[in-house]
Structure formats: structure tokens, C-alpha cells
Write an enzyme that holds these catalytic residues in place. Structure first.
Site, PDB file in Angstrom:
ATOM      1  N   ARG A 234       1.323   5.421   4.355  1.00  0.00           N
ATOM      2  CA  ARG A 234       0.077   4.932   3.774  1.00  0.00           C
ATOM      3  C   ARG A 234      -0.595   6.100   3.062  1.00  0.00           C
ATOM      4  O   ARG A 234      -0.655   7.218   3.590  1.00  0.00           O
ATOM      5  CB  ARG A 234      -0.860   4.365   4.849  1.00  0.00           C
ATOM      6  N   GLU A 263      -4.936   2.824  -3.539  1.00  0.00           N
ATOM      7  CA  GLU A 263      -3.972   1.951  -4.187  1.00  0.00           C
ATOM      8  C   GLU A 263      -4.612   0.660  -4.711  1.00  0.00           C
ATOM      9  O   GLU A 263      -5.415   0.086  -3.976  1.00  0.00           O
ATOM     10  CB  GLU A 263      -2.928   1.601  -3.107  1.00  0.00           C
ATOM     11  N   HIS A 281       4.738   1.468  -4.550  1.00  0.00           N
ATOM     12  CA  HIS A 281       4.798   0.881  -3.193  1.00  0.00           C
ATOM     13  C   HIS A 281       5.951  -0.135  -3.072  1.00  0.00           C
ATOM     14  O   HIS A 281       5.724  -1.320  -2.814  1.00  0.00           O
ATOM     15  CB  HIS A 281       3.445   0.225  -2.835  1.00  0.00           C
TER      16      HIS A 281
HETATM   17  C1  DGY Z   1       4.598  -2.363   5.035  1.00  0.00           C
HETATM   18  O1  DGY Z   1       5.282  -3.322   5.421  1.00  0.00           O
HETATM   19  O2  DGY Z   1       3.624  -1.964   5.673  1.00  0.00           O
HETATM   20  C2  DGY Z   1       5.030  -1.683   3.785  1.00  0.00           C
HETATM   21  O3  DGY Z   1       4.084  -0.796   3.334  1.00  0.00           O
HETATM   22  C3  DGY Z   1       5.412  -2.661   2.704  1.00  0.00           C
HETATM   23  O4  DGY Z   1       6.495  -3.372   3.100  1.00  0.00           O
END
Ligand code: DGY
Length: 318
Positions: A234, A263, A281
Site C-alpha cells: 500500500r 492513489e 496497481h
Molecule cells: C489487494 O488485493 O489488496 C491488492 O492490492 C489488489 O489486488
């Protein structure tokens, strides 16, 4: 009558078919994320919600859904959901842990290779017509084999990334707050040692109040000047401004990012740098994995409504 489910964005067909067998599904008709107001307006009669990581499932949304029994995230990360409030309201919160591990680890490696060997920068150079001849000093990067891979957060994805490093004869060091039994050799170290010794530092911790800006100015200063920082977890785990300064001043070699602090907004200063590889992402973005995530999100929602244990629930209800 089937229970009502709100799906905030179209997901692969196989998941929709599964959801429709059990639910009266209402899907976001737009090719964009729903606004908070649209979610609140649509969720009133829903007993189940399948949502994206970009939807903010806060108190307002939860209060707008008095019949809600399950929030099923189409993601492993759930920092966008007020889990505490959902738990207080007796709502199960589920995620897709497990099914996206390997795809995310693959993409992490794509970033490791691309940053260390300057792949995207080299390709841009060639496409701009600048490749005139083989040159001894052209686009020199960092080796990957035999180096030290530092993993921050040794959960499922961290372990999958580390396992791939064994084929590159790498030494693996990691820092993790949860004790892990590993099936491969790796040395657990404190955060400072991780920062100081990693040639490649890859982030795999969840975003929580404790990990927010965990990699800030002071931590970046501890990295080797040849270090490469990779983030497929993240964005807000890294203080983006501090990182941009370090990259601009070449205090580290490069960075590879799939996720961003705010983001989808990406600072112009980051976009302008050559020593970064930036992806939109797509960590879990293989056809098979996105389908499996949808099926798992559907199965989680169905299990809760049937009073069974879902495949992956992140909160405990009394
Ligand atoms: C998640 O699943 O948390 C990823 O960032 C995207 O698949």
C-alpha cells in the site's frame, strides 16, 4: 426471494454467475467506481456487499445498510473498510487472502528486475531512437543474483516473493511483527538492520496506523546508496515526498512502485524521475487471479449468509 447484494463494480463473469445463483445482484452500471452517495443510495436493502479496495466503506455507508450481514472485499487489503464499526454492527468482513499471493509475488519480481536492470528506462531510450551502438557504459544497473533481499512483512506475499529469490542465490532477511514458521532459510532482523543491509527492500506489510509512513525520511536515509525499494503493498507505507527527495538526489539507486500514497494521483515529481518504475496497481492483475478473487469474494458472501465459515474473514463476531 433471493437476498440482495450490491456489487460496486463489474468483476469477471464467473464470479457474477456464482453471485447470481444465490443473490439478487445489483451491479454498478457505470465503467467507473461508484461515488459514496451512489453506494449509500444503492445499499439500503442489501444483505451483502462485494466492494473494491477503492470504495470507502465507512460508518456512513454501513449505517445506510441496516440489513447488511457481510462486506466481502474483492481484495486482500481491507484498509478501506471500517472493520471496527462493521464488527460492532455484527457484520462479517471478508477478503480474498491467498488467491492473489503468487500473482502479486510475480509482479513484485517484475518490478525488482525492471528497477535493478533499468528495463523501462532502457526501452524508452531505444524507442526514442537513442540506441546507436553497444556501449560499455550503457544503462548499467544493479545485479540481482547473490544480493540481499529484505522483506518487510513476511506474510503470504512476502514469503512468496522471498521463495522466488532462492533461484537467484540471494540472502533473505526480513522484519515481521507476526511470528512466522518459514519453509526456506531467512534471517529475522530488526527494522534498522533490514534497512541497512538490504540491497533490495520489498514491502509486504498491510496498511495500518502503525505502518503508515513506516518508511519515512529517517528510514530512507538508512538505506544503501545502491539500494532499490519496491512497494506492491500500500502506497501510504512510504512517505512519498521523502522518497522523491531521495530518488532526485540519487541517495538510493531506484524504486519500483505498484501502489501510491494518494492513489490514483501520482506526484509530477515522481513521474519526472527516471530511476523509478511506476505501475498502475496491477499486482494481482492476471486473468486467472482476478477471476479467482471474484469467485472467492462470492463464496465468502454466500458462506456468511448461509451461516457457514467463510474462506477468509478478517473480523471475529460474537
Ligand atoms: C489487494 O488485493 O489488496 C491488492 O492490492 C489488489 O489486488
Amino acid at each position: 426471494m433471493k437476498p440482495k447484494l450490491l456489487l460496486t463494480r463489474m468483476i469477471p463473469d464467473a464470479a457474477i454467475v456464482k453471485l447470481e445463483e444465490y443473490f439478487d445482484v445489483s451491479v454498478n452500471p457505470h465503467d467507473r467506481a461508484m461515488t459514496d452517495a451512489e453506494i449509500c443510495a444503492q445499499i439500503a436493502g442489501a444483505e451483502a456487499l462485494v466492494c473494491l479496495l477503492t470504495d470507502s466503506i465507512d460508518k456512513k455507508v454501513i449505517d445506510a445498510a441496516p440489513k447488511l450481514k457481510v462486506i466481502s472485499a474483492y481484495a486482500v487489503g481491507f484498509n478501506n473498510i471500517d472493520v471496527e464499526y462493521a464488527t460492532y454492527k455484527g457484520i462479517a468482513v471478508c477478503n480474498t487472502a491467498g488467491v492473489l499471493t503468487e500473482s502479486t509475488a510475480d509482479l513484485t519480481w517484475a518490478l525488482i528486475m525492471a528497477t535493478c536492470r533499468r528495463v523501462t528506462e532502457s526501452e524508452a531510450f531505444l524507442r526514442e531512437g537513442k540506441f546507436k551502438a553497444w556501449e560499455p557504459m550503457l544503462m548499467l544497473g544493479q545485479d540481482v543474483f547473490g544480493k540481499t533481499l529484505g522483506i518487510l512483512g513476511m506474510g503470504r506475499i512476502g514469503q512468496a516473493v522471498a521463495k522466488r529469490a532462492l533461484g537467484f542465490d540471494m540472502k533473505i532477511i526480513y522484519h515481521s511483527t507476526t511470528p512466522q514458521t518459514l519453509s526456506f532459510p531467512a534471517q529475522q532482523v530488526d527494522l534498522d538492520t533490514l534497512l541497512q543491509e538490504a540491497d533490495i527492500l520489498s514491502l509486504h506489510a498491510p496498511l495500518t496506523p502503525k505502518t503508515m509512513h513506516l518508511i519515512g525520511k529517517a528510514e530512507i536515509e538508512k538505506l544503501k546508496p545502491t539500494a532499490v525499494l519496491i512497494n506492491t503493498a500500500r502506497g501510504a507505507i512510504v512517505d512519498e515526498e521523502a522518497l522523491i527527495s531521495a530518488l532526485s538526489e540519487k541517495r538510493i539507486f531506484a524504486a519500483g512502485f505498484d501502489v501510491y500514497e494518494h492513489e490514483p494521483s501520482i506526484p509530477g515529481a515522481l513521474l519526472a524521475l527516471k530511476n523509478v518504475v511506476l505501475l498502475p496497481h496491477i499486482g494481482s492483475g492476471s486473468i486467472a487471479t482476478r477471476t479467482n478473487m471474484g469467485i472467492m469474494a462470492a463464496e465468502n458472501a454466500i458462506a456468511v449468509l448461509e451461516g457457514k465459515s467463510p474462506l477468509s474473514q478478517v473480523n471475529k463476531l460474537n
